[in-house]
Write a protein that holds these residues in place. Structure first.
Motif, mmCIF file in Angstrom:
data_model
loop_
_atom_site.group_PDB
_atom_site.id
_atom_site.type_symbol
_atom_site.label_atom_id
_atom_site.label_comp_id
_atom_site.label_asym_id
_atom_site.label_seq_id
_atom_site.Cartn_x
_atom_site.Cartn_y
_atom_site.Cartn_z
ATOM 1 N N LEU A 92 -77.308 -36.317 41.174
ATOM 2 C CA LEU A 92 -77.726 -35.925 39.831
ATOM 3 C C LEU A 92 -79.209 -36.187 39.592
ATOM 4 O O LEU A 92 -79.851 -35.497 38.798
ATOM 5 N N MET A 93 -79.758 -37.188 40.277
ATOM 6 C CA MET A 93 -81.167 -37.516 40.089
ATOM 7 C C MET A 93 -82.074 -36.347 40.470
ATOM 8 O O MET A 93 -83.178 -36.200 39.919
ATOM 9 N N SER A 94 -81.632 -35.512 41.406
ATOM 10 C CA SER A 94 -82.451 -34.379 41.839
ATOM 11 C C SER A 94 -82.007 -33.061 41.214
ATOM 12 O O SER A 94 -82.555 -32.005 41.525
ATOM 13 N N ALA A 95 -81.008 -33.107 40.328
ATOM 14 C CA ALA A 95 -80.529 -31.897 39.671
ATOM 15 C C ALA A 95 -81.430 -31.527 38.499
ATOM 16 O O ALA A 95 -82.196 -32.350 37.986
ATOM 17 N N SER A 96 -81.318 -30.285 38.047
ATOM 18 C CA SER A 96 -82.106 -29.843 36.903
ATOM 19 C C SER A 96 -81.587 -30.497 35.621
ATOM 20 O O SER A 96 -80.446 -30.956 35.553
ATOM 21 N N ALA A 97 -82.422 -30.494 34.598
ATOM 22 C CA ALA A 97 -82.015 -31.065 33.307
ATOM 23 C C ALA A 97 -80.785 -30.346 32.767
ATOM 24 O O ALA A 97 -79.876 -30.978 32.220
ATOM 25 N N ASP A 98 -80.725 -29.017 32.938
ATOM 26 C CA ASP A 98 -79.569 -28.265 32.454
ATOM 27 C C ASP A 98 -78.308 -28.648 33.213
ATOM 28 O O ASP A 98 -77.224 -28.767 32.620
ATOM 29 N N ALA A 99 -78.428 -28.847 34.525
ATOM 30 C CA ALA A 99 -77.265 -29.220 35.325
ATOM 31 C C ALA A 99 -76.781 -30.620 34.967
ATOM 32 O O ALA A 99 -75.569 -30.865 34.888
ATOM 33 N N VAL A 100 -77.711 -31.525 34.721
ATOM 34 C CA VAL A 100 -77.331 -32.881 34.322
ATOM 35 C C VAL A 100 -76.624 -32.848 32.969
ATOM 36 O O VAL A 100 -75.591 -33.498 32.768
ATOM 37 N N ARG A 101 -77.159 -32.063 32.046
ATOM 38 C CA ARG A 101 -76.551 -31.985 30.707
ATOM 39 C C ARG A 101 -75.135 -31.410 30.801
ATOM 40 O O ARG A 101 -74.206 -31.916 30.163
ATOM 41 N N ALA A 102 -74.973 -30.361 31.598
ATOM 42 C CA ALA A 102 -73.655 -29.742 31.733
ATOM 43 C C ALA A 102 -72.657 -30.723 32.339
ATOM 44 O O ALA A 102 -71.501 -30.821 31.880
ATOM 45 N N ALA A 103 -73.076 -31.457 33.355
ATOM 46 C CA ALA A 103 -72.179 -32.428 33.986
ATOM 47 C C ALA A 103 -71.827 -33.556 33.033
ATOM 48 O O ALA A 103 -70.683 -34.041 33.013
ATOM 49 N N THR A 104 -72.780 -33.976 32.219
ATOM 50 C CA THR A 104 -72.532 -35.065 31.274
ATOM 51 C C THR A 104 -71.615 -34.604 30.153
ATOM 52 O O THR A 104 -70.692 -35.327 29.748
ATOM 53 N N LEU A 105 -71.838 -33.408 29.643
ATOM 54 C CA LEU A 105 -70.951 -32.869 28.619
ATOM 55 C C LEU A 105 -69.523 -32.741 29.150
ATOM 56 O O LEU A 105 -68.553 -33.041 28.442
ATOM 57 N N ALA A 106 -69.389 -32.324 30.399
ATOM 58 C CA ALA A 106 -68.056 -32.207 30.992
ATOM 59 C C ALA A 106 -67.386 -33.570 31.086
ATOM 60 O O ALA A 106 -66.176 -33.702 30.861
ATOM 61 N N ALA A 107 -68.175 -34.599 31.414
ATOM 62 C CA ALA A 107 -67.610 -35.941 31.544
ATOM 63 C C ALA A 107 -67.145 -36.491 30.202
ATOM 64 O O ALA A 107 -66.248 -37.340 30.149
ATOM 65 N N PHE A 108 -67.754 -35.998 29.101
ATOM 66 C CA PHE A 108 -67.383 -36.467 27.764
ATOM 67 C C PHE A 108 -66.589 -35.396 26.996
ATOM 68 O O PHE A 108 -66.592 -35.395 25.777
ATOM 69 N N SER A 109 -65.926 -34.547 27.719
ATOM 70 C CA SER A 109 -65.106 -33.530 27.056
ATOM 71 C C SER A 109 -63.990 -34.217 26.271
ATOM 72 O O SER A 109 -63.462 -35.245 26.677
ATOM 73 N N GLY A 110 -63.646 -33.645 25.132
ATOM 74 C CA GLY A 110 -62.616 -34.242 24.286
ATOM 75 C C GLY A 110 -63.146 -35.259 23.299
ATOM 76 O O GLY A 110 -62.400 -35.704 22.411
ATOM 77 N N TRP A 111 -64.415 -35.656 23.426
ATOM 78 C CA TRP A 111 -64.994 -36.584 22.456
ATOM 79 C C TRP A 111 -65.378 -35.815 21.185
ATOM 80 O O TRP A 111 -65.494 -34.596 21.184
ATOM 81 N N ALA A 112 -65.577 -36.546 20.103
ATOM 82 C CA ALA A 112 -65.882 -35.943 18.812
ATOM 83 C C ALA A 112 -67.160 -35.096 18.895
ATOM 84 O O ALA A 112 -68.097 -35.437 19.615
ATOM 85 N N PRO A 113 -67.215 -33.981 18.144
ATOM 86 C CA PRO A 113 -68.400 -33.115 18.180
ATOM 87 C C PRO A 113 -69.708 -33.852 17.883
ATOM 88 O O PRO A 113 -70.731 -33.580 18.511
ATOM 89 N N GLN A 114 -69.680 -34.795 16.911
ATOM 90 C CA GLN A 114 -70.923 -35.486 16.567
ATOM 91 C C GLN A 114 -71.397 -36.396 17.701
ATOM 92 O O GLN A 114 -72.598 -36.682 17.809
ATOM 93 N N LEU A 115 -70.480 -36.842 18.549
ATOM 94 C CA LEU A 115 -70.871 -37.649 19.707
ATOM 95 C C LEU A 115 -71.370 -36.765 20.849
ATOM 96 O O LEU A 115 -72.375 -37.078 21.489
ATOM 97 N N ARG A 116 -70.673 -35.655 21.096
ATOM 98 C CA ARG A 116 -71.141 -34.735 22.128
ATOM 99 C C ARG A 116 -72.487 -34.115 21.752
ATOM 100 O O ARG A 116 -73.287 -33.761 22.630
ATOM 101 N N HIS A 117 -72.748 -34.014 20.453
ATOM 102 C CA HIS A 117 -74.039 -33.498 19.996
ATOM 103 C C HIS A 117 -75.191 -34.361 20.525
ATOM 104 O O HIS A 117 -76.294 -33.846 20.786
ATOM 105 N N LEU A 118 -74.948 -35.650 20.668
ATOM 106 C CA LEU A 118 -75.991 -36.538 21.188
ATOM 107 C C LEU A 118 -76.428 -36.117 22.579
ATOM 108 O O LEU A 118 -77.614 -36.199 22.937
ATOM 109 N N ILE A 119 -75.480 -35.676 23.383
ATOM 110 C CA ILE A 119 -75.791 -35.225 24.740
ATOM 111 C C ILE A 119 -76.414 -33.833 24.706
ATOM 112 O O ILE A 119 -77.369 -33.533 25.423
#
Length: 372
Positions: free
Chosen positions: A234-261
């Motif tokens: 992940l350290m060498s991935a693009s910002a968009d790829a990191v964001r997508a992977a992080t959002l996927a890891a926090f799937s199911g969390w409240a919208p206001q929390l996922r908004h932080l990512i």
């Protein structure tokens, strides 16, 4: 230490700068080698709190307590805890903690202003440190090779100086974090969620930590368990790829929390590494360590910079004691004894919160600190 000893400090972080300041207050010169080209080359990280017996004590010894208090934010010590559904479970008033917050950039600015001009050699990252044939140590940097009587490793987790003392390297803690930032003026909902201080939202093997900084700036850390190889990938991935992977890891969390990512400005992916709890080395005349170079640990408990500043204060006393290297050997023992329980607590905190029942652990921790 002889009166004219040549001293090299590796790294212009808080510990290295504090050591140089305290030595110069006693008429002892030192050169700080820093790989960054200038003070503003990169962000210095988020806010930190200075503790009374360590960080604040060092600032007083250095005559910098007034400057610290002028830049500190004692009003930003509160805590909030949310569950993954966004329910606020606990809010703690931290106004009596005596751990005032200060931005890392502000602390570094105070320390830089306190040392003599030319003390920091910018853009001179250390390549090697090796024993010199004529005694002392040869320090190789982009400008050439210089010989010093004493080398102090204040150069962080991957210290060049530590290699002269042991083969021990930091070990991956099983957790990586993704660093985001916000300007509250553009994201008032984020400021409302974080409150005056720090918020945590904790779920199974994951956590979001929001931290108020100065000047309306807010930082977010998204932590989760992952294999070291995945984290480094992940350290060498693009910002968009990191964001997508992080959002996927926090799937199911409240919208206001996922908004932080989703809305934060991406900064970096940081796998967490630590030296073994209780790490020590056999003392070697002319080389010693302080701060993360000596005891890098998980960032739970806010001990890292505080210990670095305390180390610098104690090492300055040892170097100026007139007792030779024996005083430094005693400093190393004292430093290791002080760091061990902090490192154990940081590891325990990380492993408790980033776990299958992390929310229960976090709630119990805050309840224990909240007056009933």
């Amino acid at each position: 230490m002889t009166p004219n000893a040549r001293i090299a400090i590796l790294g212009a972080g808080p510990g290295g700068l504090m050591l140089a300041r305290l030595l110069q207050c006693r008429g002892v010169s030192a050169s700080i080698f820093e790989r960054e080209a200038h003070p503003d080359e990169r962000t210095q990280g988020g806010s930190l709190d200075l503790h009374a017996r360590t960080g604040q004590r060092a600032m007083r010894k250095a005559g910098l307590d007034a400057a610290f208090l002028a830049a500190a934010r004692p009003e930003d010590q509160d805590d909030r805890l949310y569950d993954p559904q966004g329910t606020l479970l606990l809010e703690r008033d931290g106004s009596g903690d005596d751990r005032p917050e200060i931005d890392r950039t502000a602390l570094r600015r105070i320390l830089l202003a306190s040392v003599a001009p030319g003390t920091v050699r910018w853009g001179q990252g250390i390549e090697t440190v090796a024993p010199s044939q004529g005694g002392g140590y040869d320090v190789t940097h982009p400008g050439g090779v210089e010989t010093f009587d004493i080398v102090v490793g204040a150069d962080g987790a991957w210290s060049r100086a530590r290699r002269l003392l042991s083969a021990q390297r930091p070990v991956y803690e099983g957790v990586a974090l993704v660093d985001y930032s916000f300007e509250e003026s553009a994201h008032p909902s984020v400021g409302a969620l974080v409150g005056r201080g720090k918020m945590m939202a904790v779920g199974e093997n994951r956590a979001l930590i929001g931290q108020r900084n100065g000047d309306g700036h807010i930082r977010l850390y998204a932590l989760r368990r992952m294999a070291e190889g995945d984290a480094r990938g992940l350290m060498s991935a693009s910002a968009d790829a990191v964001r997508a992977a992080t959002l996927a890891a926090f799937s199911g969390w409240a919208p206001q929390l996922r908004h932080l990512i989703d809305a934060g400005t991406f900064s970096a992916v940081r796998p967490l590494y630590a030296l073994p709890v209780g790490y020590r080395w056999e003392s070697r005349a002319g080389v010693t360590l302080l701060g993360d170079a000596a005891h890098v640990m998980a960032p739970f408990g806010g001990k890292g910079v505080n210990l670095a500043l305390a180390d610098a204060a104690d090492l300055a006393d040892a170097l100026c004691s007139g007792e030779g290297w024996a005083a430094v050997t005693r400093y190393e023992a004292l430093m290791a004894e002080r760091a061990a329980p902090a490192a154990a607590g940081a590891a325990a905190g990380l492993n408790a919160v980033i776990s299958s029942d992390g929310l229960a652990h976090a709630l119990a921790h805050y309840q224990a600190r909240t007056p009933q």
